[in-house]
Design a protein around this motif. Structure first.
Motif, PDB file in Angstrom:
ATOM      1  N   THR A   1      71.241 -17.180  79.608  1.00 33.68           N
ATOM      2  CA  THR A   1      71.980 -18.433  79.404  1.00 33.68           C
ATOM      3  C   THR A   1      71.607 -19.455  80.477  1.00 33.68           C
ATOM      4  O   THR A   1      71.397 -20.636  80.178  1.00 33.68           O
ATOM      5  N   GLU A   2      71.502 -18.989  81.726  1.00 36.08           N
ATOM      6  CA  GLU A   2      71.124 -19.881  82.822  1.00 36.08           C
ATOM      7  C   GLU A   2      69.711 -20.421  82.626  1.00 36.08           C
ATOM      8  O   GLU A   2      69.453 -21.599  82.883  1.00 36.08           O
ATOM      9  N   HIS A   3      68.801 -19.575  82.164  1.00 40.07           N
ATOM     10  CA  HIS A   3      67.433 -20.023  81.909  1.00 40.07           C
ATOM     11  C   HIS A   3      67.415 -21.103  80.826  1.00 40.07           C
ATOM     12  O   HIS A   3      66.696 -22.100  80.950  1.00 40.07           O
ATOM     13  N   ALA A   4      68.181 -20.906  79.779  1.00 38.66           N
ATOM     14  CA  ALA A   4      68.229 -21.898  78.695  1.00 38.66           C
ATOM     15  C   ALA A   4      68.731 -23.239  79.235  1.00 38.66           C
ATOM     16  O   ALA A   4      68.185 -24.298  78.899  1.00 38.66           O
ATOM     17  N   HIS A   5      69.762 -23.185  80.084  1.00 33.83           N
ATOM     18  CA  HIS A   5      70.292 -24.426  80.660  1.00 33.83           C
ATOM     19  C   HIS A   5      69.251 -25.061  81.586  1.00 33.83           C
ATOM     20  O   HIS A   5      69.085 -26.291  81.590  1.00 33.83           O
ATOM     21  N   LEU A   6      68.546 -24.242  82.349  1.00 33.17           N
ATOM     22  CA  LEU A   6      67.517 -24.766  83.240  1.00 33.17           C
ATOM     23  C   LEU A   6      66.405 -25.454  82.440  1.00 33.17           C
ATOM     24  O   LEU A   6      65.927 -26.530  82.823  1.00 33.17           O
ATOM     25  N   ILE A   7      66.015 -24.867  81.339  1.00 29.04           N
ATOM     26  CA  ILE A   7      65.007 -25.492  80.473  1.00 29.04           C
ATOM     27  C   ILE A   7      65.521 -26.838  79.959  1.00 29.04           C
ATOM     28  O   ILE A   7      64.780 -27.834  79.947  1.00 29.04           O
ATOM     29  N   ASP A   8      66.785 -26.888  79.552  1.00 28.10           N
ATOM     30  CA  ASP A   8      67.375 -28.163  79.117  1.00 28.10           C
ATOM     31  C   ASP A   8      67.301 -29.204  80.232  1.00 28.10           C
ATOM     32  O   ASP A   8      66.959 -30.370  79.994  1.00 28.10           O
ATOM     33  N   LEU A   9      67.623 -28.775  81.455  1.00 30.92           N
ATOM     34  CA  LEU A   9      67.565 -29.703  82.584  1.00 30.92           C
ATOM     35  C   LEU A   9      66.137 -30.167  82.857  1.00 30.92           C
ATOM     36  O   LEU A   9      65.909 -31.335  83.171  1.00 30.92           O
ATOM     37  N   LEU A  10      65.184 -29.250  82.750  1.00 32.11           N
ATOM     38  CA  LEU A  10      63.784 -29.629  82.957  1.00 32.11           C
ATOM     39  C   LEU A  10      63.358 -30.713  81.978  1.00 32.11           C
ATOM     40  O   LEU A  10      62.598 -31.617  82.334  1.00 32.11           O
ATOM     41  N   GLU A  11      63.860 -30.635  80.775  1.00 30.02           N
ATOM     42  CA  GLU A  11      63.522 -31.646  79.771  1.00 30.02           C
ATOM     43  C   GLU A  11      64.093 -33.016  80.121  1.00 30.02           C
ATOM     44  O   GLU A  11      63.535 -34.033  79.736  1.00 30.02           O
ATOM     45  N   THR A  12      65.180 -33.043  80.891  1.00 29.80           N
ATOM     46  CA  THR A  12      65.764 -34.330  81.303  1.00 29.80           C
ATOM     47  C   THR A  12      65.003 -34.956  82.465  1.00 29.80           C
ATOM     48  O   THR A  12      65.150 -36.151  82.703  1.00 29.80           O
ATOM     49  N   ARG A  13      64.250 -34.136  83.191  1.00 34.40           N
ATOM     50  CA  ARG A  13      63.492 -34.570  84.378  1.00 34.40           C
ATOM     51  C   ARG A  13      64.393 -35.085  85.497  1.00 34.40           C
ATOM     52  O   ARG A  13      63.956 -35.845  86.376  1.00 34.40           O
ATOM     53  N   ASP A  14      65.656 -34.684  85.485  1.00 31.43           N
ATOM     54  CA  ASP A  14      66.600 -35.057  86.542  1.00 31.43           C
ATOM     55  C   ASP A  14      66.380 -34.100  87.713  1.00 31.43           C
ATOM     56  O   ASP A  14      66.944 -33.005  87.757  1.00 31.43           O
ATOM     57  N   GLN A  15      65.539 -34.519  88.657  1.00 27.99           N
ATOM     58  CA  GLN A  15      65.109 -33.627  89.730  1.00 27.99           C
ATOM     59  C   GLN A  15      66.263 -33.076  90.562  1.00 27.99           C
ATOM     60  O   GLN A  15      66.267 -31.902  90.920  1.00 27.99           O
ATOM     61  N   ALA A  16      67.230 -33.905  90.866  1.00 26.68           N
ATOM     62  CA  ALA A  16      68.360 -33.454  91.682  1.00 26.68           C
ATOM     63  C   ALA A  16      69.167 -32.386  90.939  1.00 26.68           C
ATOM     64  O   ALA A  16      69.540 -31.362  91.519  1.00 26.68           O
ATOM     65  N   ALA A  17      69.429 -32.634  89.664  1.00 21.65           N
ATOM     66  CA  ALA A  17      70.193 -31.662  88.871  1.00 21.65           C
ATOM     67  C   ALA A  17      69.417 -30.362  88.701  1.00 21.65           C
ATOM     68  O   ALA A  17      69.994 -29.265  88.766  1.00 21.65           O
ATOM     69  N   ILE A  18      68.099 -30.470  88.500  1.00 19.53           N
ATOM     70  CA  ILE A  18      67.264 -29.276  88.345  1.00 19.53           C
ATOM     71  C   ILE A  18      67.302 -28.445  89.617  1.00 19.53           C
ATOM     72  O   ILE A  18      67.521 -27.232  89.582  1.00 19.53           O
ATOM     73  N   GLU A  19      67.085 -29.104  90.751  1.00 16.43           N
ATOM     74  CA  GLU A  19      67.081 -28.374  92.029  1.00 16.43           C
ATOM     75  C   GLU A  19      68.427 -27.717  92.293  1.00 16.43           C
ATOM     76  O   GLU A  19      68.503 -26.554  92.675  1.00 16.43           O
ATOM     77  N   GLN A  20      69.495 -28.458  92.086  1.00 15.79           N
ATOM     78  CA  GLN A  20      70.834 -27.925  92.328  1.00 15.79           C
ATOM     79  C   GLN A  20      71.101 -26.710  91.441  1.00 15.79           C
ATOM     80  O   GLN A  20      71.580 -25.675  91.902  1.00 15.79           O
ATOM     81  N   TYR A  21      70.761 -26.812  90.173  1.00 14.84           N
ATOM     82  CA  TYR A  21      71.027 -25.707  89.252  1.00 14.84           C
ATOM     83  C   TYR A  21      70.115 -24.517  89.527  1.00 14.84           C
ATOM     84  O   TYR A  21      70.560 -23.360  89.460  1.00 14.84           O
ATOM     85  N   ALA A  22      68.851 -24.782  89.848  1.00 14.83           N
ATOM     86  CA  ALA A  22      67.919 -23.686  90.154  1.00 14.83           C
ATOM     87  C   ALA A  22      68.404 -22.904  91.372  1.00 14.83           C
ATOM     88  O   ALA A  22      68.357 -21.664  91.385  1.00 14.83           O
ATOM     89  N   ARG A  23      68.870 -23.606  92.391  1.00 12.35           N
ATOM     90  CA  ARG A  23      69.415 -22.915  93.576  1.00 12.35           C
ATOM     91  C   ARG A  23      70.645 -22.092  93.194  1.00 12.35           C
ATOM     92  O   ARG A  23      70.795 -20.951  93.620  1.00 12.35           O
ATOM     93  N   TRP A  24      71.527 -22.687  92.411  1.00 15.39           N
ATOM     94  CA  TRP A  24      72.733 -21.968  91.979  1.00 15.39           C
ATOM     95  C   TRP A  24      72.347 -20.719  91.185  1.00 15.39           C
ATOM     96  O   TRP A  24      72.914 -19.651  91.382  1.00 15.39           O
TER      97      TRP A  24
END
Length: 103
Positions: free
Chosen positions: A65-88
């Motif tokens: 589930t986390e991977h799916a959300h991370l892929i969704d974030l990658l598609e947005t290209r929101d670097q701050a959100a991607i980094e924050q979620y990847a760390r979490w």
């Protein structure tokens, strides 16, 4: 497809797919030196990861589930959100491991 219940075989499969996903994500980096460092780090971590999901089968579903959300974030290209979620996401495995070690 992973079996509906965790087994050693499904844990090996999940570990390989997990590594492939993470490799695909970092391959987008244009810095060859950083990629080399990441590959060296992943090679060392693979020794741990190959057994991690065997010890933490409860991480299968949340990680997917986390991977799916991370892929969704990658598609947005929101670097701050991607980094924050990847760390979490990484910290969730650490927390699960620590919880499994508590009496």
């Amino acid at each position: 497809d992973l079996p509906s219940f965790p087994t050693r075989r499904s844990s090996d499969l999940f570990s390989r797919l997990n590594r492939r996903l993470h490799g695909t994500i970092v391959a987008q980096c244009a810095n060859a030196y950083l990629l080399e460092l990441l590959e060296q780090t992943y090679s060392r971590l693979d020794r741990i990861r190959s057994t991690m999901f065997a010890y933490l089968p409860e991480r299968f579903k949340p990680a997917i589930t986390e991977h799916a959300h991370l892929i969704d974030l990658l598609e947005t290209r929101d670097q701050a959100a991607i980094e924050q979620y990847a760390r979490w996401h990484k910290l969730q495995t650490v927390a699960a491991y620590r919880a499994s070690r508590e009496p």
